[in-house]
Design a protein around this motif. Sequence first.
Motif, PDB file in Angstrom:
ATOM      1  N   THR A 101       0.747  -1.294   0.019  1.00 18.20           N
ATOM      2  CA  THR A 101       0.126  -0.020   0.162  1.00 18.20           C
ATOM      3  C   THR A 101       0.960   1.040   0.145  1.00 18.20           C
ATOM      4  O   THR A 101       2.085   1.126   0.189  1.00 18.20           O
ATOM      5  CB  THR A 101      -0.917   0.185   1.171  1.00 18.20           C
ATOM      6  OG1 THR A 101      -0.085  -0.095   2.614  1.00 18.20           O
ATOM      7  CG2 THR A 101      -1.837  -1.214   1.276  1.00 18.20           C
ATOM      8  N   LYS A 102       0.198   2.376  -0.243  1.00 19.63           N
ATOM      9  CA  LYS A 102       0.973   3.699  -0.219  1.00 19.63           C
ATOM     10  C   LYS A 102       1.816   3.754   1.214  1.00 19.63           C
ATOM     11  O   LYS A 102       2.998   4.225   1.146  1.00 19.63           O
ATOM     12  CB  LYS A 102       0.179   4.754  -0.598  1.00 19.63           C
ATOM     13  CG  LYS A 102       0.059   5.045  -2.020  1.00 19.63           C
ATOM     14  CD  LYS A 102      -0.606   6.377  -2.234  1.00 19.63           C
ATOM     15  CE  LYS A 102      -0.887   6.576  -3.780  1.00 19.63           C
ATOM     16  NZ  LYS A 102      -2.430   7.362  -3.863  1.00 19.63           N
ATOM     17  N   THR A 105       4.808   1.497   1.387  1.00 20.33           N
ATOM     18  CA  THR A 105       5.996   1.780   0.765  1.00 20.33           C
ATOM     19  C   THR A 105       6.752   2.803   1.317  1.00 20.33           C
ATOM     20  O   THR A 105       7.636   2.887   1.587  1.00 20.33           O
ATOM     21  CB  THR A 105       5.382   2.157  -0.644  1.00 20.33           C
ATOM     22  OG1 THR A 105       4.552   1.381  -1.281  1.00 20.33           O
ATOM     23  CG2 THR A 105       6.582   2.311  -1.446  1.00 20.33           C
ATOM     24  N   PHE A 106       5.846   3.876   2.002  1.00 17.01           N
ATOM     25  CA  PHE A 106       6.380   5.049   2.848  1.00 17.01           C
ATOM     26  C   PHE A 106       7.120   4.630   3.930  1.00 17.01           C
ATOM     27  O   PHE A 106       8.216   4.958   4.341  1.00 17.01           O
ATOM     28  CB  PHE A 106       5.204   6.139   3.267  1.00 17.01           C
ATOM     29  CG  PHE A 106       5.930   7.393   3.964  1.00 17.01           C
ATOM     30  CD1 PHE A 106       6.665   8.088   3.246  1.00 17.01           C
ATOM     31  CD2 PHE A 106       5.451   7.340   5.145  1.00 17.01           C
ATOM     32  CE1 PHE A 106       7.249   9.160   4.215  1.00 17.01           C
ATOM     33  CE2 PHE A 106       5.898   8.364   6.064  1.00 17.01           C
ATOM     34  CZ  PHE A 106       6.494   9.355   5.469  1.00 17.01           C
TER      35      PHE A 106
END
Lengths: 281, 343
Positions: A101-102, A105-106
Amino acid sequence: MTTIALHRRRILFSRLMLTLTGIAAFVVVVPLLLIFYYLVTAGAQALNLDFFTQLPAPAGEAGGGMANALLGTFLLVFYAGLMGIPIAVGAGVYLAEAGNTKLGTFVRFIADVMNGTPSIVTGIFVWAWVVLMMGRFSLLAGSVALAVMLLPMVTRTTEEMVRLVPRELKEGGMALGFTRWRTTLGVVLPAARSGILTGILVALARIAGETAPLLFTAFGNPFWEWRLNEPISALPLLIYQYAISPYDDWHRQAWAAALVLIGLVLAISLVARFLIRNPYR
Amino acid sequence: MPSATDSSPALPGGQRPVPPPSSAPGGGEGGRFLPSRKKGNLTDQFYGMILKLFGLTLPLLFVFIVLRIGQEARPAMEAFGFAFITSTEWNPVLREFGALPFIFGTVVSSFLALLIALPLSVGLAVFLTELAPRWLAAPIAFATELLAAIPSVVYGLWGIFVLVPFLRFTVQEPLSRRFGDTIPFFEGPAYGFSMMSGAVILSIMIIPFISAVTREVLAAVPRSQREAALALGATRWEMTWQVALPYALPGIIGGAILGLGRALGETMAITMVIGNRPDIAASLFAPGYTMASVLANEFAEATGELYLSALMEIALILFGITILVNIAAQALVWRVARRGGAA
């Protein structure tokens, strides 16, 4: 004729360059051999029973040992593990299960950036946080600094290991009607256990040898200490202090301490190395 | 699956950049195993929230680090402004603080270290992947991994008592005698504790990182590419130099930048051998001072708010530089690893 000469030249050049790569390999291995040679010869001479049982001698006096620093290193690593490992394993599982998911990744990106943080910066951060808050150097502050270093390392290795668990195993758990959390705790984590343990051991070995984060947090202490709110000594701190001192006897003891420290680090790393066994490869 | 020796040379503690698996074997459902907020069992939603909290610790901690150091550095930022990084005056007694000598020392020592380490690392990696038989490659690979496991302070100890005297008497003094007057790099008295010693010890320390990444990307070069080159009549070196290395180049650059990041932040070993004098000198034989070293040496004794704050600002600058360098390295290594996986 000329093509044959050219051909021969190309082959000769190839041999020459490949020999050079061999020389490069040799040049890289030499410092390692030298370091171990000096560690063993200089370290073994100074190593005796006092080293493991006595307190450090006052500056300039011969004799004494590093018993308190050994205990200090053990306590620092123990508390750092106690604080860091649960969070790191949790974060690793999160990355493995929601890492694409975003937000995942972050988080992974931040973990990698934190992995590259200079250890001295970690030390200064913990000084500005824990030491300023407590108003003194302490075992607690030292362990927090080491835990901050351990966190991104163990997070990433845990993620890798959890990802290696085959999907079929998870699906099997789900098909039996397990909830997702029971699948993770009952199926996935046990399957990834040895890998996760390896990552933890390697990280512990690494933080055990760290000096810079302890300079302004654990600070060092010439006496026995085990309380969380008091400054404490550690092997790497004493090696540094002794190495830059003007006393010959301290230099000898620094070599002995380095030998013990590296023995410790390598022993943990080797145990970890033999634990690496991925049954799903 | 490549053989045990040339597959993923493992460095301790996730120090090697691990590419994010684009299609995770265990991920499922587009890589998401956790239930979304609206679907799924109630306990699972709770479990998902707890895991997310664990995951969020890292970014929160990161922000806290930046804020805390930034806050402590503010007095110095306000007092000196931009001049802090352009001034060469570092005089705590007169409360003059300029960080340029430290920035210079850090940057120069790291780049010199990279200059030494890069050819050796690539040479080593080529030797291990292309040339060495298994019985030789395995122990050498293991030895370089050991180099990465040695604590920094042990390198420093060895540096003080072995490397520095060696460099001083067998390298620096002859060079200084012969070329001291003509080449500025070899100017001045040979102290031993110098920029050169710092760069050499840093290079030894970063070789394992660069060579590990290089081996990994070389192993990712498709076999068909190598075989095609050999079939066209290339010698082994031509195959390596014209086919394998160009293919792996972005990854090698990424590994080099990663090594650079390590060198920039390295503290103990370089503090013990670089000489710790805040001068900007052209000579490799003159002592230098790095950002990490000044923090290690002066932080405990810093008195006065401004002095502490100036050191905090140095920590902040060092942190900023390593963050940028790491981001660049990560981006490059990920790219080549993805491409290698797809090809």
